[in-house]
Design a protein around this motif. Structure first.
Motif, mmCIF file in Angstrom:
data_model
loop_
_atom_site.group_PDB
_atom_site.id
_atom_site.type_symbol
_atom_site.label_atom_id
_atom_site.label_comp_id
_atom_site.label_asym_id
_atom_site.label_seq_id
_atom_site.Cartn_x
_atom_site.Cartn_y
_atom_site.Cartn_z
ATOM 1 N N GLN A 224 -9.478 9.319 -8.520
ATOM 2 C CA GLN A 224 -8.679 9.123 -9.737
ATOM 3 C C GLN A 224 -9.486 9.232 -11.017
ATOM 4 O OE1 GLN A 224 -6.855 5.470 -8.582
ATOM 5 N NE2 GLN A 224 -4.846 6.397 -8.276
ATOM 6 N N PRO B 128 0.091 10.588 -6.088
ATOM 7 C CA PRO B 128 0.618 9.433 -5.350
ATOM 8 C C PRO B 128 1.492 9.778 -4.146
ATOM 9 C CG PRO B 128 1.229 9.334 -7.702
ATOM 10 C CD PRO B 128 0.385 10.536 -7.538
ATOM 11 N N VAL B 129 2.276 10.850 -4.209
ATOM 12 C CA VAL B 129 3.176 11.108 -3.071
ATOM 13 C C VAL B 129 2.424 11.655 -1.861
ATOM 14 C CG1 VAL B 129 5.216 11.439 -4.511
ATOM 15 C CG2 VAL B 129 3.854 13.431 -3.852
ATOM 16 N N LEU C 281 -3.222 1.830 -11.503
ATOM 17 C CA LEU C 281 -4.132 2.377 -12.515
ATOM 18 C C LEU C 281 -4.192 1.477 -13.738
ATOM 19 C CD1 LEU C 281 -3.463 6.232 -12.492
ATOM 20 C CD2 LEU C 281 -5.513 5.015 -11.760
ATOM 21 N N ARG D 283 5.473 4.464 2.312
ATOM 22 C CA ARG D 283 5.918 5.618 3.104
ATOM 23 C C ARG D 283 6.594 5.150 4.397
ATOM 24 N NH1 ARG D 283 1.241 8.881 5.254
ATOM 25 N NH2 ARG D 283 1.568 7.823 7.217
ATOM 26 N N LEU E 48 6.217 5.535 -5.031
ATOM 27 C CA LEU E 48 4.789 5.845 -4.897
ATOM 28 C C LEU E 48 4.180 6.143 -6.261
ATOM 29 C CD1 LEU E 48 4.837 8.051 -1.672
ATOM 30 C CD2 LEU E 48 3.614 5.898 -1.970
ATOM 31 N N GLU F 264 -5.511 1.621 4.927
ATOM 32 C CA GLU F 264 -5.167 1.325 3.531
ATOM 33 C C GLU F 264 -6.421 1.029 2.709
ATOM 34 O OE1 GLU F 264 -3.289 0.116 6.042
ATOM 35 O OE2 GLU F 264 -1.330 -0.573 5.304
ATOM 36 N N THR G 47 0.448 10.669 0.632
ATOM 37 C CA THR G 47 -0.078 9.467 1.279
ATOM 38 C C THR G 47 -0.943 9.859 2.475
ATOM 39 O OG1 THR G 47 2.001 9.361 2.485
ATOM 40 C CG2 THR G 47 1.786 7.945 0.568
ATOM 41 N N PRO G 48 -1.936 9.016 2.828
ATOM 42 C CA PRO G 48 -2.856 9.357 3.915
ATOM 43 C C PRO G 48 -2.135 9.662 5.234
ATOM 44 C CG PRO G 48 -3.693 7.502 2.670
ATOM 45 C CD PRO G 48 -2.313 7.783 2.139
ATOM 46 N N ASP H 134 9.370 8.652 -3.194
ATOM 47 C CA ASP H 134 8.428 9.357 -4.076
ATOM 48 C C ASP H 134 8.299 8.648 -5.420
ATOM 49 O OD1 ASP H 134 7.929 11.205 -2.170
ATOM 50 O OD2 ASP H 134 8.915 12.896 -3.159
ATOM 51 N N ASP I 276 -7.909 3.599 0.010
ATOM 52 C CA ASP I 276 -7.840 3.138 -1.379
ATOM 53 C C ASP I 276 -9.191 3.302 -2.071
ATOM 54 O OD1 ASP I 276 -5.227 2.624 -1.687
ATOM 55 O OD2 ASP I 276 -5.366 0.438 -1.648
ATOM 56 N N ARG J 277 3.990 2.841 -8.258
ATOM 57 C CA ARG J 277 2.923 1.979 -7.757
ATOM 58 C C ARG J 277 1.578 2.469 -8.274
ATOM 59 N NH1 ARG J 277 -1.080 2.553 -4.235
ATOM 60 N NH2 ARG J 277 -1.983 0.641 -3.423
ATOM 61 N N ASN J 278 1.399 3.789 -8.207
ATOM 62 C CA ASN J 278 0.146 4.377 -8.669
ATOM 63 C C ASN J 278 -0.108 4.031 -10.140
ATOM 64 O OD1 ASN J 278 -2.102 6.193 -8.086
ATOM 65 N ND2 ASN J 278 -1.151 7.480 -9.658
ATOM 66 N N SER K 91 0.864 -1.187 0.000
ATOM 67 C CA SER K 91 0.000 0.000 0.000
ATOM 68 C C SER K 91 0.898 1.234 0.000
ATOM 69 C CB SER K 91 -0.899 -0.003 1.225
ATOM 70 O OG SER K 91 -0.131 0.237 2.376
ATOM 71 N N SER K 92 0.318 2.378 -0.374
ATOM 72 C CA SER K 92 1.123 3.604 -0.377
ATOM 73 C C SER K 92 1.603 3.912 1.037
ATOM 74 C CB SER K 92 0.315 4.769 -0.950
ATOM 75 O OG SER K 92 -0.880 4.946 -0.232
ATOM 76 N N ILE K 93 0.786 3.563 2.033
ATOM 77 C CA ILE K 93 1.198 3.815 3.424
ATOM 78 C C ILE K 93 2.386 2.945 3.809
ATOM 79 C CG2 ILE K 93 0.444 3.563 5.823
ATOM 80 C CD1 ILE K 93 -2.351 4.452 4.836
ATOM 81 N N GLU K 94 2.397 1.690 3.332
ATOM 82 C CA GLU K 94 3.542 0.814 3.622
ATOM 83 C C GLU K 94 4.813 1.351 2.971
ATOM 84 O OE1 GLU K 94 2.290 -3.774 3.986
ATOM 85 O OE2 GLU K 94 1.366 -2.745 2.300
ATOM 86 N N LEU L 48 -1.998 1.744 11.795
ATOM 87 C CA LEU L 48 -2.566 2.981 11.270
ATOM 88 C C LEU L 48 -4.063 2.771 11.037
ATOM 89 C CD1 LEU L 48 -1.329 5.736 10.660
ATOM 90 C CD2 LEU L 48 -1.198 5.070 8.275
#
Lengths: 255, 246
Positions: free
Chosen positions: B185, B205-206, A248, A112, A240, B174, B208-209, A237, B178, A243-244, A107-110, B149
């Motif tokens: 998007q 994308p950068v 998509l 980060r 991320l 997550e 992040t939550p 960065d 998402d 991944r995006n 995930s994006s959180i992972e 989180l």
């Protein structure tokens, strides 16, 4: 430089005996990482199943299941007969697909969180290295920077970068930071190869890490730390963003 | 800025509506639990007998919420107002999903313990208590609960004018974010932020939550342009513009 020492350190983490459940998954993970990191190189024959199972402290059945998973992912292939055995498959396509799957699976959180952890470990290692690095370590660091600035491929660049980050931790004289740096390399470094496919990222990271090594040379801990953190953040960065794009693309294919 | 803010476009309005709907879906699952709680407790002070009755009444509905396919909810239950529980003290009924299993979770509710779960100071409890409206937190590390989180959605439970506690749900950040990101998007870049401009979800994308947007604005020389309020917890949808002096 002394690749063997790092090599051995990484091997020790990867082939440490297991005593947990989820053994099949874990064995497969370890072998997969060993292959993507190049600890087991393309075409190399794996030790025979009995020996390998004993080394991981798992049953031969567990090991066979793990190898089956790797075969399905195209990472190893097994041949029969007198010359038979299990061999590491050529990395190019299978490796790329595996790396993309791994990145998409985070995930994006992972991403980060891993980046934050990498900044903490490598940043403080760099700060300490500026105070404590031996002449030998300084020489090794300079040689690795040389490699990084002359290579024009993602995989060797990533390998050199991993070595540099581990060497910085080694130079900090902290066993815990060194162990954390190796652990990070094992679990996080493979997908960084994807970020280094972009030449601009390689240039930026090489510049930052070169500044860091220069700062270690001049005993400037704070600058060394900032430079390492800047490199790690740039990679984060880029991952991320990649991944995006992968997510998509998958969603597009689903529609 | 006031001139531009007034011209919020239709795309932004549509996106905000869908975000509101995604959050409301969570609250919709909590509302029946609140209704059941009021029916069982009335305005009596909590005692063992009532506690057992509420346990029996809430167990199946809470399990059903957690068993919903693809739900981001990982924990759900009722958390009592400490002032009304009398000798029982802090008290909560909580179920969690752990892998494929659903089980009751016991928190440490002994005030003398180092790991005492002092929920009355938790944001999701206070905001629902004093705001009297549904509330949802931004992503936070739930060091006394899930250790990960988390976002927590909560609704206050009142009977007449008496506050009984809150019904709440923990969301896996997550998964929930998402879901929101997929909504964002579909068009141009939009970011959902909380009351202090921390990211809830973004198509960039950068972003992040959980992180504040100010570092990103500084690095990319942008400022906040259009801003449109969401329905819950003072969230808003924002767009970014190039900084005028860059």
């Amino acid at each position: 430089m002394e690749p063997d020492r790092l090599h051995t350190l990484t091997r020790r983490v990867l082939f440490a005996p297991l005593d947990e459940t989820r053994r099949t998954e874990t064995v497969a993970d370890r072998l997969r990482t060993a292959i993507t990191l190049g600890v087991l190189s393309s075409g190399e024959q794996l030790p025979n199943e009995v020996d390998l199972a004993r080394q991981f402290n798992v049953s031969p059945v567990t090991l066979r299941d793990a190898l089956q998973m790797l075969r399905e992912q195209g990472l190893v292939r097994t041949t029969r007969g007198r010359q038979g055995g299990t061999f590491v498959a050529p990395l190019q396509e299978a490796g790329q697909r595996y790396l993309e799957d791994s990145l998409r699976g985070l995930s994006s959180i992972e991403i980060r969180d891993l980046t934050d952890w990498a900044c903490a470990v490598s940043g403080h290692a760099a700060a300490l290295a500026a105070e404590r690095a031996s002449d030998h370590s300084r020489r090794v660091l300079a040689e690795i920077i040389q490699t990084m600035t002359t290579t024009s491929d993602a995989a060797p660049f990533r390998r050199a970068e991993s070595r540099l980050l581990i060497e910085l931790a080694v130079a900090s004289q902290s066993t815990r930071l060194s162990a954390a740096a190796v652990e990070l390399q094992v679990h996080f470094a493979p997908i960084k190869t994807l970020a280094y496919a972009e030449p601009a990222t390689r240039t930026l990271v090489a510049t930052c890490l070169s500044n860091a090594v220069g700062a270690v040379e001049k005993n400037k801990g704070l600058v060394a730390q900032q430079s390492v953190v800047e490199a790690a953040a740039a990679v984060g960065d880029e991952l991320l963003t990649l991944r995006n794009a992968l997510v998509l693309a998958t969603q597009g294919a689903d529609l | 800025m006031s001139g531009r803010a007034a011209e919020v476009d239709q795309h932004m309005v549509d996106v905000v509506q869908e975000i509101n709907l995604a959050v409301a879906t969570i609250f919709d699952q909590l509302q029946p639990l609140a209704t059941t709680t009021v029916a069982v407790l009335g305005d009596h002070t909590l005692d063992d007998e009532l506690a057992n009755a509420l346990h029996r009444a809430l167990e199946q509905p809470c399990r059903d919420v957690l068993a919903t396919i693809d739900t981001p909810i990982t924990g759900v239950g009722f958390v009592a107002d400490i002032d009304r529980t009398g000798p029982i003290g802090a008290w909560m009924l909580w179920w969690i999903r752990s892998g494929a299993a659903i089980k009751q979770k016991q928190h440490v509710l002994n005030r003398e313990s180092d790991s005492f779960y002092d929920y009355s100071n938790a944001q999701w409890f206070r905001e629902a208590r004093h705001g009297t409206a549904p509330f949802i937190t931004s992503p936070y590390i739930d060091a006394w609960g899930t250790d990960s989180l988390t976002m927590t959605a909560s609704i206050p439970v009142f009977t007449g004018g008496t506050f009984l506690g809150v019904v709440a749900a923990d969301l896996k950040t997550e998964n929930f974010c998402d879901q929101l990101i997929r909504i964002l998007q579909r068009g141009e870049d939009i970011t959902i932020v909380d009351h202090e401009d921390r990211v809830i979800a973004s198509s960039i994308p950068v972003l992040t939550p959980g992180i504040p947007i100010r570092g990103f604005l500084r690095r990319s020389s942008q400022t906040v342009g259009d801003r449109h309020p969401c329905a819950y917890a003072e969230w808003s949808a924002v767009r970014f513009n190039p900084s005028p002096n860059s």
